[in-house]
Design an enzyme around this catalytic site. Structure first.
Site, PDB file in Angstrom:
ATOM      1  N   GLN A  99      14.292  54.770  53.479  1.00 21.51           N
ATOM      2  CA  GLN A  99      12.976  54.281  53.041  1.00 21.51           C
ATOM      3  C   GLN A  99      11.900  55.287  53.454  1.00 21.51           C
ATOM      4  O   GLN A  99      11.698  55.548  54.638  1.00 21.51           O
ATOM      5  CB  GLN A  99      12.652  52.906  53.632  1.00 21.51           C
ATOM      6  CG  GLN A  99      11.423  52.332  52.903  1.00 21.51           C
ATOM      7  CD  GLN A  99      10.848  51.069  53.493  1.00 21.51           C
ATOM      8  OE1 GLN A  99      10.641  50.993  54.701  1.00 21.51           O
ATOM      9  NE2 GLN A  99      10.578  50.079  52.660  1.00 21.51           N
ATOM     10  N   TYR A 180       0.803  49.814  53.091  1.00 22.41           N
ATOM     11  CA  TYR A 180       0.873  51.210  53.511  1.00 22.41           C
ATOM     12  C   TYR A 180       0.282  52.109  52.415  1.00 22.41           C
ATOM     13  O   TYR A 180      -0.242  51.614  51.414  1.00 22.41           O
ATOM     14  CB  TYR A 180       2.306  51.572  53.927  1.00 22.41           C
ATOM     15  CG  TYR A 180       2.703  50.781  55.158  1.00 22.41           C
ATOM     16  CD1 TYR A 180       2.060  51.012  56.374  1.00 22.41           C
ATOM     17  CD2 TYR A 180       3.639  49.757  55.090  1.00 22.41           C
ATOM     18  CE1 TYR A 180       2.362  50.254  57.502  1.00 22.41           C
ATOM     19  CE2 TYR A 180       3.944  48.997  56.218  1.00 22.41           C
ATOM     20  CZ  TYR A 180       3.303  49.249  57.415  1.00 22.41           C
ATOM     21  OH  TYR A 180       3.595  48.497  58.528  1.00 22.41           O
ATOM     22  N   ARG A 227       9.747  49.828  46.512  1.00 22.36           N
ATOM     23  CA  ARG A 227       9.476  48.506  47.099  1.00 22.36           C
ATOM     24  C   ARG A 227       8.009  48.138  46.922  1.00 22.36           C
ATOM     25  O   ARG A 227       7.124  48.939  47.263  1.00 22.36           O
ATOM     26  CB  ARG A 227       9.840  48.515  48.591  1.00 22.36           C
ATOM     27  CG  ARG A 227       9.765  47.129  49.213  1.00 22.36           C
ATOM     28  CD  ARG A 227      10.361  47.100  50.605  1.00 22.36           C
ATOM     29  NE  ARG A 227      11.184  45.899  50.750  1.00 22.36           N
ATOM     30  CZ  ARG A 227      11.154  45.074  51.796  1.00 22.36           C
ATOM     31  NH1 ARG A 227      10.366  45.328  52.821  1.00 22.36           N
ATOM     32  NH2 ARG A 227      11.921  44.011  51.844  1.00 22.36           N
ATOM     33  N   GLY A 321      16.314  40.531  55.840  1.00 23.77           N
ATOM     34  CA  GLY A 321      15.757  41.301  56.929  1.00 23.77           C
ATOM     35  C   GLY A 321      16.141  40.726  58.275  1.00 23.77           C
ATOM     36  O   GLY A 321      17.101  41.162  58.917  1.00 23.77           O
ATOM     37  N   ARG A 322      15.381  39.697  58.689  1.00 25.05           N
ATOM     38  CA  ARG A 322      15.564  39.180  60.049  1.00 25.05           C
ATOM     39  C   ARG A 322      16.993  38.758  60.342  1.00 25.05           C
ATOM     40  O   ARG A 322      17.497  38.993  61.450  1.00 25.05           O
ATOM     41  CB  ARG A 322      14.578  38.029  60.282  1.00 25.05           C
ATOM     42  CG  ARG A 322      13.146  38.538  60.416  1.00 25.05           C
ATOM     43  CD  ARG A 322      12.129  37.447  60.252  1.00 25.05           C
ATOM     44  NE  ARG A 322      12.045  36.975  58.865  1.00 25.05           N
ATOM     45  CZ  ARG A 322      11.144  36.100  58.430  1.00 25.05           C
ATOM     46  NH1 ARG A 322      10.257  35.598  59.270  1.00 25.05           N
ATOM     47  NH2 ARG A 322      11.129  35.726  57.161  1.00 25.05           N
TER      48      ARG A 322
HETATM   49  C1  FNR Z   1      10.377  44.425  58.679  1.00 23.84           C
HETATM   50  N1  FNR Z   1      10.083  44.673  57.332  1.00 23.84           N
HETATM   51  C2  FNR Z   1       9.919  45.971  56.890  1.00 23.84           C
HETATM   52  N2  FNR Z   1       9.687  46.218  55.571  1.00 23.84           N
HETATM   53  C3  FNR Z   1       9.632  47.488  55.104  1.00 23.84           C
HETATM   54  O1  FNR Z   1       9.450  47.675  53.896  1.00 23.84           O
HETATM   55  N3  FNR Z   1       9.801  48.548  55.957  1.00 23.84           N
HETATM   56  C4  FNR Z   1      10.011  48.386  57.293  1.00 23.84           C
HETATM   57  O2  FNR Z   1      10.192  49.377  58.025  1.00 23.84           O
HETATM   58  C5  FNR Z   1      10.048  47.058  57.790  1.00 23.84           C
HETATM   59  N4  FNR Z   1      10.212  46.802  59.127  1.00 23.84           N
HETATM   60  C6  FNR Z   1      10.434  45.516  59.582  1.00 23.84           C
HETATM   61  C7  FNR Z   1      10.754  45.304  60.927  1.00 23.84           C
HETATM   62  C8  FNR Z   1      11.069  44.020  61.377  1.00 23.84           C
HETATM   63  C9  FNR Z   1      11.465  43.812  62.818  1.00 23.84           C
HETATM   64  C10 FNR Z   1      11.018  42.927  60.479  1.00 23.84           C
HETATM   65  C11 FNR Z   1      11.383  41.533  60.925  1.00 23.84           C
HETATM   66  C12 FNR Z   1      10.681  43.139  59.153  1.00 23.84           C
HETATM   67  C13 FNR Z   1      10.088  43.557  56.359  1.00 23.84           C
HETATM   68  C14 FNR Z   1      11.510  43.222  55.909  1.00 23.84           C
HETATM   69  O3  FNR Z   1      12.079  44.295  55.186  1.00 23.84           O
HETATM   70  C15 FNR Z   1      11.551  41.942  55.016  1.00 23.84           C
HETATM   71  O4  FNR Z   1      10.773  42.149  53.861  1.00 23.84           O
HETATM   72  C16 FNR Z   1      11.058  40.720  55.763  1.00 23.84           C
HETATM   73  O5  FNR Z   1      11.678  40.611  57.033  1.00 23.84           O
HETATM   74  C17 FNR Z   1      11.317  39.424  54.966  1.00 23.84           C
HETATM   75  O6  FNR Z   1      12.694  39.232  54.761  1.00 23.84           O
HETATM   76  P1  FNR Z   1      13.519  38.138  55.627  1.00 23.84           P
HETATM   77  O7  FNR Z   1      13.430  38.543  57.054  1.00 23.84           O
HETATM   78  O8  FNR Z   1      12.848  36.799  55.371  1.00 23.84           O
HETATM   79  O9  FNR Z   1      14.928  38.201  55.084  1.00 23.84           O
END
Ligand code: FNR
Length: 369
Positions: A99, A180, A227, A321-322
């Site tokens: 990414q 961003y 994205r 993600g999480r």
């Molecule tokens: C993220 N997310 C995120 N998104 C992204 O585009 N680049 C990144 O570097 C990050 N970093 C990041 C770190 C942490 C600790 C979290 C929890 C989330 C967002 C992530 O990709 C995702 O869109 C969200 O977490 C929502 O999805 P979930 O967690 O509901 O499955």
């Protein structure tokens, strides 16, 4: 059994073994000069049963960073440190995209080279606190980029993409979400420029398209994902007419040879659940009506909702993600309806191996008589 999630899919040139994508997750385990940490190969290889891993945001140039301890892809030692990561993922049967990240105004002088001001489309600060080198600190007003500097930034994206391929990544994903730099150019509350990168929707989308064109030229068709987070207000994002803006974004992206479009669903603000939502927010179903290519959706999905979204044809794959933080074997758990472990938020960005490579795979509990 959620059999739909198990189906393989071609995302452009990426052959994903299933419909489960690991969403990009910043984990703040790199060195101060942006070299990924030694445990990154273990961390990503543990999660290689995803059809595709999207890496944490990787900075395209020294001034792109917004926080301490985030990795980069502009220097030889960074490329050398990413190579064993991609090899470990491939050896474990997975695929991985890098990414590509420039944080723009979502940065702070304490993480900029020589303590400089971060750059953005316009001198408009985010109202809030950022995590900078000295902890939680208010955002600063960025310096507006000169028109003449923009082609250099496009060049940095292209260089990082070439470096990603050299390091063994299968593809690159342009981070145009979550407030961003590229998102800051798209939306008119952060872009009030009067040159050819501001004003009309066509002008505000110009940077995105210049970067996408440069990325596809660099890595070839079917190896670039993009994205977007059209519903998110994270980092002060807003637009006076988001439907008209994103209609143009999505239809224009459809003319490019992307591997996939990655959509963050409403209800998510950056890395957490949203506190406030925009009115009638744009979701993946709205995008589907305008985008015929592969759609990867992310944000709050469960095994059941992901299966439904894929079966209905709204999306082609779902990113988690999480859940991937605490469940290295998440695809198996989702497909077989096994329990999902909760991650420890204290170690999301804490550095070190704890909360990074020590989450176990699922084991049947021992029976007691
Ligand atoms: C993220 N997310 C995120 N998104 C992204 O585009 N680049 C990144 O570097 C990050 N970093 C990041 C770190 C942490 C600790 C979290 C929890 C989330 C967002 C992530 O990709 C995702 O869109 C969200 O977490 C929502 O999805 P979930 O967690 O509901 O499955």
């Amino acid at each position: 059994m959620n059999a739909t999630l198990k189906e393989p899919i071609s995302l452009g040139m990426i052959e994903a073994a299933n419909r489960i994508v690991m969403a990009p997750l910043t984990r703040s385990r790199a060195s101060d000069d942006g070299v990924p940490g030694r445990s990154a190969a273990t961390y990503y290889a543990q999660r290689a049963s995803a059809g595709l891993i999207v890496s944490e945001g990787i900075c395209i140039a020294p001034g792109a960073a917004g926080n301490p301890m985030v990795p980069g892809l502009w220097a030889r030692e960074q490329i050398a440190a990413w190579a064993p990561v991609t090899t470990a993922v491939h050896d474990a049967g997975g695929a991985i995209a890098a990414q590509l990240w420039h944080t723009g105004r979502a940065s702070h002088p304490s993480v900029q080279p020589d303590g400089r001001l971060p750059v953005g489309p316009s001198p408009i600060a985010i109202d809030g606190l950022t995590f900078a080198a000295n902890g939680r600190t208010p955002y600063v007003t960025p310096r507006a980029l000169d028109t003449s500097e923009i082609s250099q930034i496009v060049g940095h994206y292209a260089r990082a993409a070439a470096n990603a391929r050299e390091a063994g990544f299968d593809a690159v994903e342009l981070h145009s979400a979550n407030g961003y730099l590229v998102d800051q150019f798209l939306q008119d509350n952060s872009n009030q420029r009067s040159d050819r990168y501001g004003g009309s929707i066509e002008n505000r989308v110009r940077l995105l398209i210049e970067i996408v064109t440069a990325l596809v030229d660099t890595v070839g068709p079917g190896r670039v994902g993009v994205r977007i987070s059209p519903a998110s207000s994270f980092q002060d994002m807003a637009d006076s007419d988001p439907r008209r803006l994103f209609d143009h974004v999505v239809r224009t992206l459809a003319e490019h040879d992307l591997a996939y479009l990655h959509v963050v669903e409403p209800g998510i603000d950056g890395w957490r659940d949203a506190r406030h939502q925009r009115d009638s927010p744009i979701d993946s179903a709205w995008i589907r009506a305008r985008y015929p290519g592969n759609i990867v959706a992310a944000g709050g999905y469960t095994a059941e909702s992901a299966s439904r979204a894929i079966e209905s044809g709204t999306v082609d794959a779902v990113a988690f993600g999480r859940h991937f933080i605490a469940n290295p074997d998440l695809p198996r758990r989702l497909i077989e309806n096994l329990p999902i472990a909760e991650p420890n938020r204290e170690t999301f960005y804490s550095g070190g191996d704890q909360g990074y490579i020590d989450y176990p795979v699922w084991r049947e509990p021992a029976r007691t008589n």
